[in-house]
Design a protein around this motif. Structure first.
Motif, mmCIF file in Angstrom:
data_model
loop_
_atom_site.group_PDB
_atom_site.id
_atom_site.type_symbol
_atom_site.label_atom_id
_atom_site.label_comp_id
_atom_site.label_asym_id
_atom_site.label_seq_id
_atom_site.Cartn_x
_atom_site.Cartn_y
_atom_site.Cartn_z
ATOM 1 N N PRO A 70 0.622 -1.249 0.011
ATOM 2 C CA PRO A 70 -0.205 -0.188 0.015
ATOM 3 C C PRO A 70 0.676 1.448 0.157
ATOM 4 C CG PRO A 70 -0.839 -1.481 1.359
ATOM 5 C CD PRO A 70 0.480 -2.009 0.999
ATOM 6 N N GLY A 71 1.765 1.438 0.794
ATOM 7 C CA GLY A 71 2.735 2.526 0.857
ATOM 8 C C GLY A 71 3.350 2.782 -0.425
ATOM 9 N N THR A 72 4.061 1.610 -1.207
ATOM 10 C CA THR A 72 4.507 1.605 -2.480
ATOM 11 C C THR A 72 3.500 2.344 -3.298
ATOM 12 O OG1 THR A 72 6.154 -0.064 -1.691
ATOM 13 C CG2 THR A 72 5.827 0.531 -4.131
ATOM 14 N N VAL A 73 2.412 1.852 -3.588
ATOM 15 C CA VAL A 73 1.405 2.195 -4.541
ATOM 16 C C VAL A 73 1.033 3.560 -4.237
ATOM 17 C CG1 VAL A 73 -1.078 1.947 -5.248
ATOM 18 C CG2 VAL A 73 0.655 0.037 -4.879
ATOM 19 N N VAL A 77 1.070 6.798 -7.142
ATOM 20 C CA VAL A 77 0.073 7.423 -7.429
ATOM 21 C C VAL A 77 0.017 9.071 -7.035
ATOM 22 C CG1 VAL A 77 -2.284 8.066 -7.149
ATOM 23 C CG2 VAL A 77 -1.521 5.552 -7.252
ATOM 24 N N ILE A 78 0.526 9.269 -5.679
ATOM 25 C CA ILE A 78 0.989 10.554 -5.617
ATOM 26 C C ILE A 78 1.968 11.356 -6.478
ATOM 27 C CG2 ILE A 78 2.033 12.303 -3.723
ATOM 28 C CD1 ILE A 78 0.507 10.437 -1.720
ATOM 29 N N ASP A 79 3.175 10.644 -6.629
ATOM 30 C CA ASP A 79 3.999 11.300 -7.787
ATOM 31 C C ASP A 79 3.806 11.490 -9.035
ATOM 32 O OD1 ASP A 79 6.890 11.868 -8.101
ATOM 33 O OD2 ASP A 79 6.915 10.243 -9.396
ATOM 34 N N PRO A 84 -0.309 16.293 -3.030
ATOM 35 C CA PRO A 84 0.480 16.635 -1.899
ATOM 36 C C PRO A 84 1.183 15.472 -1.194
ATOM 37 C CG PRO A 84 -1.663 17.794 -2.021
ATOM 38 C CD PRO A 84 -1.557 16.870 -3.161
ATOM 39 N N ALA A 85 2.094 15.827 -0.754
ATOM 40 C CA ALA A 85 2.837 14.529 0.079
ATOM 41 C C ALA A 85 2.142 13.671 1.106
ATOM 42 C CB ALA A 85 4.321 14.937 0.496
ATOM 43 N N ASP A 86 1.088 14.881 1.587
ATOM 44 C CA ASP A 86 0.043 14.262 2.749
ATOM 45 C C ASP A 86 -0.942 13.809 2.312
ATOM 46 O OD1 ASP A 86 -0.589 16.575 2.019
ATOM 47 O OD2 ASP A 86 -0.749 17.505 4.378
ATOM 48 N N GLN A 87 -1.379 13.581 1.157
ATOM 49 C CA GLN A 87 -2.617 13.147 0.413
ATOM 50 C C GLN A 87 -2.991 11.964 1.165
ATOM 51 O OE1 GLN A 87 -4.736 14.547 -2.203
ATOM 52 N NE2 GLN A 87 -5.825 12.847 -1.147
ATOM 53 N N SER A 112 -8.892 4.477 -2.875
ATOM 54 C CA SER A 112 -9.959 5.401 -2.308
ATOM 55 C C SER A 112 -9.381 6.713 -1.437
ATOM 56 C CB SER A 112 -10.816 4.837 -1.568
ATOM 57 O OG SER A 112 -10.663 4.121 -0.483
ATOM 58 N N THR A 113 -10.096 7.843 -1.579
ATOM 59 C CA THR A 113 -9.691 9.166 -0.753
ATOM 60 C C THR A 113 -10.963 9.848 -0.728
ATOM 61 O OG1 THR A 113 -8.243 11.099 -0.579
ATOM 62 C CG2 THR A 113 -9.137 10.374 -2.842
ATOM 63 N N ASP A 114 -10.774 10.557 0.562
ATOM 64 C CA ASP A 114 -12.238 11.258 1.005
ATOM 65 C C ASP A 114 -12.222 12.756 0.240
ATOM 66 O OD1 ASP A 114 -13.036 9.028 2.620
ATOM 67 O OD2 ASP A 114 -12.077 10.057 4.336
ATOM 68 N N ALA A 115 -11.082 13.160 -0.122
ATOM 69 C CA ALA A 115 -10.880 14.425 -0.809
ATOM 70 C C ALA A 115 -9.487 14.365 -1.548
ATOM 71 C CB ALA A 115 -10.977 15.403 0.194
ATOM 72 N N VAL A 116 -9.541 14.746 -2.816
ATOM 73 C CA VAL A 116 -8.773 14.768 -3.796
ATOM 74 C C VAL A 116 -8.884 15.926 -4.775
ATOM 75 C CG1 VAL A 116 -9.444 13.100 -5.429
ATOM 76 C CG2 VAL A 116 -7.109 13.533 -5.245
ATOM 77 N N THR A 117 -8.234 16.652 -5.239
ATOM 78 C CA THR A 117 -8.251 17.896 -6.133
ATOM 79 C C THR A 117 -7.620 17.474 -7.360
ATOM 80 O OG1 THR A 117 -8.336 19.494 -4.210
ATOM 81 C CG2 THR A 117 -8.008 20.380 -6.568
ATOM 82 N N LEU A 118 -8.408 17.549 -8.544
ATOM 83 C CA LEU A 118 -7.739 17.346 -9.757
ATOM 84 C C LEU A 118 -8.359 18.319 -10.546
ATOM 85 C CD1 LEU A 118 -8.482 13.618 -10.365
ATOM 86 C CD2 LEU A 118 -6.164 14.731 -9.887
ATOM 87 N N GLU A 119 -7.320 19.209 -11.208
ATOM 88 C CA GLU A 119 -7.736 20.442 -12.007
ATOM 89 C C GLU A 119 -8.850 21.248 -11.285
ATOM 90 O OE1 GLU A 119 -5.710 20.816 -14.524
ATOM 91 O OE2 GLU A 119 -4.823 18.902 -14.585
#
Length: 285
Positions: A70-73, A77-79, A84-87, A112-119
């Motif tokens: 999980p940490g590797t994936v 994805v974040i990269d 943000p690094a704390d996403q 999955s994430t509760d909040a992500v900003t794309l464009e």
């Protein structure tokens, strides 16, 4: 007593007549030594111990894999998406991982994430990817769902010609509030639409219209408001490709409760083609 009946002594032991020993009748150490010892079969126990140890190693390796993956994936994805690094991002893999890792391809991953900003648009996201190569290559497939609230839906429509200043959801419709200018005077307008998706575009189908607080006939208002009226009274297709990564395609949109639920399809080549991570392009009118 008379010497005529004297006692005759026993004859001495002779090798001509050896004493016979009946098999099985002997006792004592000599008999124990003569009897062959039964060898104890130990190999089933050894095999059982080896199986238990091997099972323990497999469980430990599986546990380690599930701890590391999980940490590797998440980092990848974040990269790739420049998040943000704390996403906050949860990653879950299906099935037993060791055979998949050995084979170099994961069957299924859930992100999955509760909040992500794309464009510029922020929402909760759930994505499922299949056939994930571990040594490079395209994804087998991926799809996901993005949930946005009324404020974010307003941002999504900000680039359109619609008079959008606010949005209110009342499933399955969305009511847009705004104004247009008539002879230098701002006239408030409210239009209720049913959103959907067609060929990757957002489609808005008008249901009702209110001008200056008065309900008007949708079919008859076109001539009153000119081109603005025509846009408000017929289904509109709105391109939002320029607000999403090029590798994402809108497949459906509906209002559910207080959210707009957007389904997307992900191009499997997004894992290898960096251009698919860039903002998409809307065709010129």
């Amino acid at each position: 007593m008379s010497d005529d009946n004297h006692t005759v002594p026993y004859p001495e032991a002779s090798t001509e007549h050896p004493t016979l020993v009946i098999p099985g009748s002997g006792t004592g150490e000599g008999a124990d030594a003569a009897r062959p010892k039964r060898r104890r079969r130990r190999w089933p126990w050894v095999l059982l111990i080896l199986v238990i140890l091997l099972a323990g190693l497999v469980v430990a390796a599986e546990f380690i894999a599930r701890s590391i993956l999980p940490g590797t994936v998440r980092s990848l994805v974040i990269d790739q998406l420049d998040l943000p690094a704390d996403q906050q991002l949860d990653v879950e893999a299906e099935g037993i991982l060791l055979p998949q890792l050995i084979g170099g391809r994961l069957d299924t991953l859930h992100l999955s994430t509760d909040a992500v900003t794309l464009e510029g648009v922020t929402g909760a996201a759930d994505v499922t990817a299949t056939g994930i190569p571990l040594r490079g290559g395209d994804l087998g497939g991926a799809s996901g769902t993005i949930r946005i609230d009324q404020a974010q839906f307003t941002t999504l429509l900000a680039g359109t010609d619609l008079p959008v200043e606010s949005v209110a959801f009342e499933a399955p419709n969305a009511t847009l509030g705004g104004s247009f200018t008539v002879f230098g005077t701002a006239v408030p307008i409210s239009v209720t639409l049913t959103p959907g998706a067609v060929d990757g575009d957002l489609e808005l189908t008008p249901v009702s219209l209110s001008i200056g607080g008065l309900d008007v006939d949708v079919d008859g208002v076109g001539g009153m408001l000119g081109s603005v009226g025509e846009d408000l009274t017929k289904p509109q297709r709105v391109c939002i490709a320029d607000q999403l990564p090029a590798g994402l395609t809108l497949t459906s949109l509906e209002i559910v409760g207080s959210e707009a639920v957007i389904d997307i399809d992900v191009n499997g080549a997004i894992a290898t083609d960096e251009s698919l991570l860039e903002k998409g392009v809307c065709p010129r009118p």
